[in-house]
Motif scaffolding. Structure first.
Motif, PDB file in Angstrom:
ATOM      1  N   HIS A 115       1.236  -1.594   0.064  1.00 32.88           N
ATOM      2  CA  HIS A 115       0.274   0.443   0.429  1.00 32.88           C
ATOM      3  C   HIS A 115       0.598   1.132  -0.118  1.00 32.88           C
ATOM      4  O   HIS A 115       1.994   1.143   0.094  1.00 32.88           O
ATOM      5  CB  HIS A 115      -0.524  -0.085   1.724  1.00 32.88           C
ATOM      6  CG  HIS A 115      -2.020  -0.795   1.244  1.00 32.88           C
ATOM      7  ND1 HIS A 115      -1.458  -1.941   1.917  1.00 32.88           N
ATOM      8  CD2 HIS A 115      -2.572  -2.194   0.636  1.00 32.88           C
ATOM      9  CE1 HIS A 115      -2.584  -3.546   2.284  1.00 32.88           C
ATOM     10  NE2 HIS A 115      -3.087  -2.702   1.130  1.00 32.88           N
ATOM     11  N   HIS A 116       0.459   2.139   0.101  1.00 32.29           N
ATOM     12  CA  HIS A 116       1.297   3.715  -0.905  1.00 32.29           C
ATOM     13  C   HIS A 116       0.298   4.799   0.494  1.00 32.29           C
ATOM     14  O   HIS A 116      -0.903   5.082  -0.375  1.00 32.29           O
ATOM     15  CB  HIS A 116       1.267   4.619  -1.614  1.00 32.29           C
ATOM     16  CG  HIS A 116       1.891   3.182  -3.123  1.00 32.29           C
ATOM     17  ND1 HIS A 116       3.261   3.267  -2.650  1.00 32.29           N
ATOM     18  CD2 HIS A 116       1.693   2.204  -3.643  1.00 32.29           C
ATOM     19  CE1 HIS A 116       4.299   2.487  -3.533  1.00 32.29           C
ATOM     20  NE2 HIS A 116       2.751   1.323  -4.095  1.00 32.29           N
ATOM     21  N   ASN A 117       0.397   4.675   1.658  1.00 30.64           N
ATOM     22  CA  ASN A 117      -0.027   5.633   2.412  1.00 30.64           C
ATOM     23  C   ASN A 117       1.228   6.466   3.679  1.00 30.64           C
ATOM     24  O   ASN A 117       2.387   5.668   3.417  1.00 30.64           O
ATOM     25  CB  ASN A 117      -0.734   4.784   3.017  1.00 30.64           C
ATOM     26  CG  ASN A 117      -1.071   3.621   3.704  1.00 30.64           C
ATOM     27  OD1 ASN A 117      -0.198   3.715   4.207  1.00 30.64           O
ATOM     28  ND2 ASN A 117      -1.464   2.651   3.112  1.00 30.64           N
ATOM     29  N   LEU A 118       0.351   7.034   4.555  1.00 32.55           N
ATOM     30  CA  LEU A 118       1.678   7.542   5.609  1.00 32.55           C
ATOM     31  C   LEU A 118       1.779   6.278   6.243  1.00 32.55           C
ATOM     32  O   LEU A 118       3.001   6.920   6.447  1.00 32.55           O
ATOM     33  CB  LEU A 118       0.361   8.401   6.352  1.00 32.55           C
ATOM     34  CG  LEU A 118       0.963   8.873   7.294  1.00 32.55           C
ATOM     35  CD1 LEU A 118       2.609  10.490   6.908  1.00 32.55           C
ATOM     36  CD2 LEU A 118       0.063   9.986   8.196  1.00 32.55           C
ATOM     37  N   ALA A 119       0.762   5.760   6.842  1.00 28.02           N
ATOM     38  CA  ALA A 119       1.972   4.326   7.585  1.00 28.02           C
ATOM     39  C   ALA A 119       3.001   3.658   7.333  1.00 28.02           C
ATOM     40  O   ALA A 119       3.890   3.747   7.809  1.00 28.02           O
ATOM     41  CB  ALA A 119       0.312   3.403   8.082  1.00 28.02           C
ATOM     42  N   ALA A 120       2.608   3.385   5.578  1.00 29.37           N
ATOM     43  CA  ALA A 120       3.580   2.991   5.229  1.00 29.37           C
ATOM     44  C   ALA A 120       4.838   3.221   4.289  1.00 29.37           C
ATOM     45  O   ALA A 120       6.253   2.595   4.931  1.00 29.37           O
ATOM     46  CB  ALA A 120       3.497   2.054   3.351  1.00 29.37           C
ATOM     47  N   TRP A 121       4.073   4.520   4.591  1.00 28.29           N
ATOM     48  CA  TRP A 121       5.790   5.235   4.398  1.00 28.29           C
ATOM     49  C   TRP A 121       6.691   5.470   5.610  1.00 28.29           C
ATOM     50  O   TRP A 121       7.796   6.119   5.301  1.00 28.29           O
ATOM     51  CB  TRP A 121       4.786   7.138   3.911  1.00 28.29           C
ATOM     52  CG  TRP A 121       6.315   7.836   3.696  1.00 28.29           C
ATOM     53  CD1 TRP A 121       7.197   8.208   3.098  1.00 28.29           C
ATOM     54  CD2 TRP A 121       7.428   8.832   4.340  1.00 28.29           C
ATOM     55  NE1 TRP A 121       8.065   9.268   3.063  1.00 28.29           N
ATOM     56  CE2 TRP A 121       8.069   9.846   3.941  1.00 28.29           C
ATOM     57  CE3 TRP A 121       6.520   9.517   6.520  1.00 28.29           C
ATOM     58  CZ2 TRP A 121       8.683  10.394   4.798  1.00 28.29           C
ATOM     59  CZ3 TRP A 121       7.437  10.239   6.833  1.00 28.29           C
ATOM     60  CH2 TRP A 121       8.095  10.484   6.428  1.00 28.29           C
ATOM     61  N   LEU A 122       5.785   5.665   6.434  1.00 21.68           N
ATOM     62  CA  LEU A 122       6.862   5.835   7.729  1.00 21.68           C
ATOM     63  C   LEU A 122       7.330   4.403   8.349  1.00 21.68           C
ATOM     64  O   LEU A 122       8.394   4.928   8.816  1.00 21.68           O
ATOM     65  CB  LEU A 122       5.539   5.972   9.344  1.00 21.68           C
ATOM     66  CG  LEU A 122       4.678   7.304   9.209  1.00 21.68           C
ATOM     67  CD1 LEU A 122       4.509   7.234  10.378  1.00 21.68           C
ATOM     68  CD2 LEU A 122       7.051   8.247  10.393  1.00 21.68           C
ATOM     69  N   VAL A 123       6.618   3.389   7.738  1.00 22.47           N
ATOM     70  CA  VAL A 123       7.341   1.893   7.947  1.00 22.47           C
ATOM     71  C   VAL A 123       8.832   2.318   6.971  1.00 22.47           C
ATOM     72  O   VAL A 123       9.862   2.037   7.347  1.00 22.47           O
ATOM     73  CB  VAL A 123       6.712   1.027   7.169  1.00 22.47           C
ATOM     74  CG1 VAL A 123       8.008  -0.235   7.351  1.00 22.47           C
ATOM     75  CG2 VAL A 123       5.830   0.579   8.354  1.00 22.47           C
TER      76      VAL A 123
END
Length: 219
Positions: A115-123
């Motif tokens: 997925h491409h979202n804020l959570a994925a970016w933080l990971v």
């Protein structure tokens, strides 16, 4: 400068907090040198744990939790802060020494984010600043359990049932988050739990460090 001197004069236990930069320096040094040829801690159990990027939020709450609690204890419970720091110093140092003696890591991180979202970016950002090595025992697990224990044993928080419960739930979520974002293997979490109990039980349950200066609780 005078204000700082006065603060440490009235809160001498605050000096114990200087262990943290020492630990961080040691941790980032071994992060730099231990990058391969390590004992891989993943087992078949990890195949049953799905990746979920949303667990990054409890994961990153670990540092604020430990720091905010530490500041509160410095100001309100000097004896409690000493015990909290004894727990941190013994467990964190043990983890660093173990990683030096037995280099370890895990190979569980997904190659590509689904997925491409804020959570994925933080990971992805977390992966970029924290390697997949030096994972056993999990310091995140050790610290989270220690924080929950310290809150439970702080006299000034005895009547804050909601706060104590919320801290315990957050600690549990932090422990789970290490698995769901594939930052740690199941074995790392078990190792962290074992280390936390080995040090926390004597300190917090059996009272190996007793409150010899009750007046400090009102500092």
């Amino acid at each position: 400068m005078q204000a700082i001197k006065q603060f440490f004069k009235t809160h001498p236990h605050a000096w114990w907090g200087f262990y943290l930069p020492v630990y961080l320096a040691a941790f980032f040094i071994i992060e730099h040198f231990i990058t391969d040829n390590y004992w891989a801690t993943q087992t078949v159990l990890d195949s049953y744990v799905p990746f979920c990027e949303w667990f990054i939020f409890p994961y990153v709450s670990w540092s604020p939790l430990l720091v905010v609690l530490g500041v509160y204890l410095i100001l309100k419970d000097g004896e409690g802060f000493r015990r909290y720091m004894w727990y941190i110093m013994v467990t964190f140092t043990t983890a660093v020494v173990f990683c030096i003696l037995i280099p370890n890591g895990q190979d569980l991180r997904p190659a590509v984010m689904e997925h491409h979202n804020l959570a994925a970016w933080l990971v992805e950002y977390t992966y970029s600043i924290d390697t997949n090595t030096n994972v056993f025992p999990s310091v995140h697990v050790v610290g989270a359990i220690g924080a929950a224990w310290a809150v439970k044993k702080t006299p000034s928080l005895e009547r804050r049932t909601l706060l104590r419960g919320a801290t315990a739930i957050l600690a549990l979520l932090i422990c789970l988050s290490t698995l769901f974002i594939k930052q740690h293997a199941v074995l790392d979490v078990i190792g962290g739990l074992g280390l936390a109990l080995a040090v926390g039980l004597p300190l917090y349950h059996h009272g190996i460090i007793r409150r010899s200066r009750p007046a400090m609780e009102q500092e």
